[in-house]
Design an enzyme around this catalytic site. Sequence first.
Site, mmCIF file in Angstrom:
data_model
loop_
_atom_site.group_PDB
_atom_site.id
_atom_site.type_symbol
_atom_site.label_atom_id
_atom_site.label_comp_id
_atom_site.label_asym_id
_atom_site.label_seq_id
_atom_site.Cartn_x
_atom_site.Cartn_y
_atom_site.Cartn_z
ATOM 1 C CG HIS A 243 -2.011 -1.046 1.114
ATOM 2 N ND1 HIS A 243 -3.133 -0.894 0.328
ATOM 3 C CD2 HIS A 243 -2.119 -2.274 1.683
ATOM 4 C CE1 HIS A 243 -3.894 -1.967 0.444
ATOM 5 N NE2 HIS A 243 -3.297 -2.820 1.243
ATOM 6 C CB VAL B 226 4.675 -21.151 21.171
ATOM 7 C CG1 VAL B 226 4.866 -20.664 22.612
ATOM 8 C CG2 VAL B 226 6.016 -21.142 20.436
ATOM 9 C CE LYS C 147 -5.920 0.094 2.365
ATOM 10 N NZ LYS C 147 -5.786 -0.186 3.795
#
Length: 278
Positions: free
Chosen positions: A53, A176, A254
């Site tokens: 962007h 994890v 967007k």
Amino acid sequence: MENPVYDVAVIGGGVVGGLTLRELSRYRLRAVLLDGAEDVAMGASKANSAIVHAGFDAEPGSLKARYNVEGNARMEGVAKELSVPFRRNGSLVLAFSEEDRKKLEELLERGRQNGVPGVRLMSREEALGQEPNLSPDIMGALWAPTGGIVCPYELAIGAIENAMDNGAELRTDFEVVEIQNEDEAFILRSAAGGIVRARYIVNAAGVHADEVARMVGDQSFSITPRRGEYLLLDKTQGATVFSTIFQPPTKMGKGVLVTSTVDGNLLVGPTSENISDK
């Protein structure tokens, strides 16, 4: 040593984790990247719009605005160093109403405040002259020439490969699930029972970043994931547009976009829905 103490453990093998590991590999320290999948770039980095962007949409004065513009300027050089395809094709935001045109004026002002190079408004005729396949119903457009497109998974893979060439380590299938603070190091445990010790941790776990943060007592944020579907058209349609074509953004993002890809396809989308299953 069976369980050496690393200087830094990066959790998450996407674009952010990969480029962080690459930067750490420039220094004389021992770094390892941990990813819960069987390979890197298996999360959002493997399937997204791949757009670099320009930076006209971010809130002026925010870190997002600063790093968007700085990162955009650096992307071409990074992609070249990593032999990753990149194209600075520019971004067009289209207006179909007077309300849209007011939104473009707001984006123009944001872009100028954020320091986006070359951002300006285009007339209907100029926009159609640049992109003949746009709808004739447009009333104008915002043009940001620094917008670009990249291959996101190749970017992540290239960064991690480069970091490993520099001496960093990679452990996949290492989800994890627990982090303990013991003496001068953190102990990270995987779902399969593996153990990694590190003095510092970088949380680049994407949509799971809130879960990792909670493992060290940080309750300050939570992530509600949003997913969407794209249509990837054949390369015979790749020249329909050259630029990345946006509609004016809303609170949900967007919106639907149309863009060429670095591989010569045409990408249309995404849809958007909030989900609970990450």
